[in-house]
Motif scaffolding. Sequence first.
Motif, PDB file in Angstrom:
ATOM      1  N   ALA A 188      48.906  57.618  22.278  1.00  0.00           N
ATOM      2  CA  ALA A 188      48.966  56.308  21.632  1.00  0.00           C
ATOM      3  C   ALA A 188      48.641  56.409  20.153  1.00  0.00           C
ATOM      4  O   ALA A 188      47.697  57.093  19.751  1.00  0.00           O
ATOM      5  CB  ALA A 188      48.005  55.335  22.318  1.00  0.00           C
ATOM      6  N   ALA A 189      49.418  55.715  19.335  1.00  0.00           N
ATOM      7  CA  ALA A 189      49.183  55.688  17.893  1.00  0.00           C
ATOM      8  C   ALA A 189      47.862  54.990  17.598  1.00  0.00           C
ATOM      9  O   ALA A 189      47.449  54.076  18.322  1.00  0.00           O
ATOM     10  CB  ALA A 189      50.329  54.966  17.191  1.00  0.00           C
ATOM     11  N   PRO A 190      47.167  55.405  16.534  1.00  0.00           N
ATOM     12  CA  PRO A 190      45.856  54.810  16.231  1.00  0.00           C
ATOM     13  C   PRO A 190      45.906  53.316  15.948  1.00  0.00           C
ATOM     14  O   PRO A 190      44.909  52.619  16.134  1.00  0.00           O
ATOM     15  CB  PRO A 190      45.373  55.608  15.016  1.00  0.00           C
ATOM     16  CG  PRO A 190      46.584  56.265  14.452  1.00  0.00           C
ATOM     17  CD  PRO A 190      47.506  56.490  15.606  1.00  0.00           C
ATOM     18  N   GLY A 191      47.065  52.811  15.505  1.00  0.00           N
ATOM     19  CA  GLY A 191      47.161  51.386  15.220  1.00  0.00           C
ATOM     20  C   GLY A 191      47.190  50.508  16.448  1.00  0.00           C
ATOM     21  O   GLY A 191      47.070  49.285  16.350  1.00  0.00           O
ATOM     22  N   VAL A 192      47.336  51.105  17.635  1.00  0.00           N
ATOM     23  CA  VAL A 192      47.377  50.334  18.884  1.00  0.00           C
ATOM     24  C   VAL A 192      45.958  50.208  19.423  1.00  0.00           C
ATOM     25  O   VAL A 192      45.311  51.224  19.692  1.00  0.00           O
ATOM     26  CB  VAL A 192      48.276  51.022  19.929  1.00  0.00           C
ATOM     27  CG1 VAL A 192      48.334  50.182  21.202  1.00  0.00           C
ATOM     28  CG2 VAL A 192      49.672  51.265  19.371  1.00  0.00           C
ATOM     29  N   PRO A 193      45.433  48.993  19.607  1.00  0.00           N
ATOM     30  CA  PRO A 193      44.074  48.846  20.140  1.00  0.00           C
ATOM     31  C   PRO A 193      43.911  49.583  21.462  1.00  0.00           C
ATOM     32  O   PRO A 193      44.814  49.572  22.309  1.00  0.00           O
ATOM     33  CB  PRO A 193      43.927  47.324  20.328  1.00  0.00           C
ATOM     34  CG  PRO A 193      44.888  46.742  19.342  1.00  0.00           C
ATOM     35  CD  PRO A 193      46.053  47.697  19.292  1.00  0.00           C
ATOM     36  N   ILE A 194      42.775  50.221  21.646  1.00  0.00           N
ATOM     37  CA  ILE A 194      42.538  51.021  22.835  1.00  0.00           C
ATOM     38  C   ILE A 194      42.562  50.175  24.098  1.00  0.00           C
ATOM     39  O   ILE A 194      42.849  50.670  25.193  1.00  0.00           O
ATOM     40  CB  ILE A 194      41.196  51.782  22.705  1.00  0.00           C
ATOM     41  CG1 ILE A 194      41.120  52.940  23.703  1.00  0.00           C
ATOM     42  CG2 ILE A 194      40.018  50.839  22.837  1.00  0.00           C
ATOM     43  CD1 ILE A 194      42.085  54.063  23.431  1.00  0.00           C
ATOM     44  N   ASP A 195      42.285  48.870  23.957  1.00  0.00           N
ATOM     45  CA  ASP A 195      42.302  47.978  25.121  1.00  0.00           C
ATOM     46  C   ASP A 195      43.574  47.139  25.183  1.00  0.00           C
ATOM     47  O   ASP A 195      43.602  46.094  25.849  1.00  0.00           O
ATOM     48  CB  ASP A 195      41.074  47.078  25.126  1.00  0.00           C
ATOM     49  CG  ASP A 195      40.959  46.222  23.860  1.00  0.00           C
ATOM     50  OD1 ASP A 195      41.784  46.411  22.924  1.00  0.00           O
ATOM     51  OD2 ASP A 195      40.046  45.377  23.800  1.00  0.00           O
ATOM     52  N   HIS A 196      44.633  47.585  24.520  1.00  0.00           N
ATOM     53  CA  HIS A 196      45.903  46.869  24.580  1.00  0.00           C
ATOM     54  C   HIS A 196      46.337  46.755  26.041  1.00  0.00           C
ATOM     55  O   HIS A 196      46.199  47.712  26.816  1.00  0.00           O
ATOM     56  CB  HIS A 196      46.962  47.625  23.770  1.00  0.00           C
ATOM     57  CG  HIS A 196      48.239  46.887  23.587  1.00  0.00           C
ATOM     58  ND1 HIS A 196      49.171  46.729  24.590  1.00  0.00           N
ATOM     59  CD2 HIS A 196      48.756  46.243  22.509  1.00  0.00           C
ATOM     60  CE1 HIS A 196      50.192  46.029  24.157  1.00  0.00           C
ATOM     61  NE2 HIS A 196      49.965  45.724  22.889  1.00  0.00           N
ATOM     62  N   PRO A 197      46.853  45.601  26.470  1.00  0.00           N
ATOM     63  CA  PRO A 197      47.241  45.423  27.881  1.00  0.00           C
ATOM     64  C   PRO A 197      48.178  46.500  28.396  1.00  0.00           C
ATOM     65  O   PRO A 197      48.044  46.949  29.550  1.00  0.00           O
ATOM     66  CB  PRO A 197      47.907  44.042  27.878  1.00  0.00           C
ATOM     67  CG  PRO A 197      47.267  43.313  26.744  1.00  0.00           C
ATOM     68  CD  PRO A 197      47.013  44.347  25.698  1.00  0.00           C
ATOM     69  N   ASP A 198      49.125  46.943  27.570  1.00  0.00           N
ATOM     70  CA  ASP A 198      50.031  47.996  28.023  1.00  0.00           C
ATOM     71  C   ASP A 198      49.277  49.281  28.330  1.00  0.00           C
ATOM     72  O   ASP A 198      49.551  49.958  29.334  1.00  0.00           O
ATOM     73  CB  ASP A 198      51.092  48.285  26.957  1.00  0.00           C
ATOM     74  CG  ASP A 198      52.174  47.235  26.913  1.00  0.00           C
ATOM     75  OD1 ASP A 198      52.225  46.377  27.823  1.00  0.00           O
ATOM     76  OD2 ASP A 198      52.976  47.258  25.949  1.00  0.00           O
ATOM     77  N   LEU A 199      48.322  49.643  27.462  1.00  0.00           N
ATOM     78  CA  LEU A 199      47.557  50.863  27.701  1.00  0.00           C
ATOM     79  C   LEU A 199      46.664  50.719  28.925  1.00  0.00           C
ATOM     80  O   LEU A 199      46.506  51.670  29.708  1.00  0.00           O
ATOM     81  CB  LEU A 199      46.721  51.217  26.472  1.00  0.00           C
ATOM     82  CG  LEU A 199      47.491  51.509  25.181  1.00  0.00           C
ATOM     83  CD1 LEU A 199      46.536  51.977  24.087  1.00  0.00           C
ATOM     84  CD2 LEU A 199      48.587  52.537  25.403  1.00  0.00           C
ATOM     85  N   GLU A 200      46.086  49.538  29.104  1.00  0.00           N
ATOM     86  CA  GLU A 200      45.259  49.295  30.293  1.00  0.00           C
ATOM     87  C   GLU A 200      46.095  49.428  31.557  1.00  0.00           C
ATOM     88  O   GLU A 200      45.662  50.026  32.556  1.00  0.00           O
ATOM     89  CB  GLU A 200      44.608  47.903  30.214  1.00  0.00           C
ATOM     90  CG  GLU A 200      43.627  47.726  29.063  1.00  0.00           C
ATOM     91  CD  GLU A 200      42.288  48.390  29.319  1.00  0.00           C
ATOM     92  OE1 GLU A 200      42.200  49.283  30.190  1.00  0.00           O
ATOM     93  OE2 GLU A 200      41.318  48.041  28.628  1.00  0.00           O
ATOM     94  N   ASN A 201      47.308  48.878  31.546  1.00  0.00           N
ATOM     95  CA  ASN A 201      48.184  48.963  32.707  1.00  0.00           C
ATOM     96  C   ASN A 201      48.599  50.407  32.987  1.00  0.00           C
ATOM     97  O   ASN A 201      48.654  50.845  34.142  1.00  0.00           O
ATOM     98  CB  ASN A 201      49.430  48.096  32.497  1.00  0.00           C
ATOM     99  CG  ASN A 201      49.105  46.611  32.531  1.00  0.00           C
ATOM    100  OD1 ASN A 201      48.109  46.208  33.143  1.00  0.00           O
ATOM    101  ND2 ASN A 201      49.930  45.803  31.877  1.00  0.00           N
TER     102      ASN A 201
END
Length: 446
Positions: free
Chosen positions: A74-87
């Motif tokens: 994941a790129a650093p600009g994407v929040p670590i708790d972004h829903p897509d990453l959580e899913n």
Amino acid sequence: MTGERDVGAGSGNNGSLLIYGLGRSGRGVARFLSAEGTRAQWHDARPSAEDLALMDSLHYGRGDVGGTYATVVAAPGVPIDHPDLENLRGRGAEVIGEVLLAARLRPALPIVGVTGTAGKGGTTVLIASLLRACGVRAREGGNIDPPLLDVVDTAAVAVAELSSFQLERAAGLRLPVAVITNLGVDHLDRHRTVAAYHAAKLNITAGQQEGDVLIVPEGLEVSTRAEVLAFSPARLVLRSGEEVLPAADLPDSIHPANAAAALLAAEATLLRLGRPVQAEVLAAALRAAQPQRGRFETVAQVGGVRFIDDSIATRTIAVQAALERARPPIAWLVGGRDKGAELGPLREAAQGRVRTVIAFGEDGEKLARELGLPFVAVSGNDGDATMRAAAQAGFGALTGSGTVLLAPIGTSFDQFRDYAMRGDSFRRAALTLADAADAADPEASA
């Protein structure tokens, strides 16, 4: 080397890899994985034309964020708790970033990591330059250009500037030498609390082991996880600016405390490599160090008035350092778009040093009023015109000596693309004034 085997932690699913978020970091990841022969898919909600062209040339197709992957980079600009990453995590994916990917795919490469609220970029560049002066093939990258993956195959040592965004997705990263320049307050829109921001920064030492080195300022205070510093297996090295050459022997652009951190990091790295530490070589390299563009850089001088570009100084701790280092009296250029920086410490640092504030841009006058200092507001039809007016007003506020300091507090996004564009505009304005002074009196400018 097969990236499928080495990138992930063996989550037991279909073994595929997704690059989530392109831009500078994601493109670097894609280029590197392609060169490794690793197949990957990508996802970006708003890919640029450059992104699409690169993915097409690499034959990387769009991924399905509802799919199953072993590893997501994941790129650093994407929040670590972004829903897509959580899913994606919920379906078994391990989410990592570019830095941890580099460490896994090049485990033999020593990586020196540098983080902090301010000064980390300049310190990173300085460490690499000190190592090169000692004959080490060192290259810098990471949060500064180029991406870390762009340098790992041409460096004997990689020196990485690490942001809190990068460190929050680098669990288990082991750095033989790590540096924390300072810890202040920043990125609360992302991390929400100071405690969470500091916790992300402290990940720089979380994977260190006995025999590794952690360099921190004397009296470093953190809001949480202070036990990481107290009980880190790494050898803790405290430093201050007095540990290096006298400030007068350093270039104006280099803060003595950051020079101390860089010197200690270079020495620790040399020892790790089994190379001799040559004090005279390091001292000469410090004296000859080149400033980073836009970071407390002297861009012009007219008589006894120096024009200093610190356009990147939007964090309280960075602006405070600039005010403390600039030669008074100071005409302080303040403006841009207010990002909510803490002003109390700046008000204190300005006392007895700042003659006047030159307020410019969208929130310049608002910031000046909140600082409670004497100010003059300027404006222009565009960014360049505004900066010319600000530089002229700053020069006019001084009487033959002092500093016109661009340390703006506000971001550049009201009138400029980024801090570098704003700094270049200030540079042009200052050089125009210097040229005019030289034409009027060739002995007036230096």
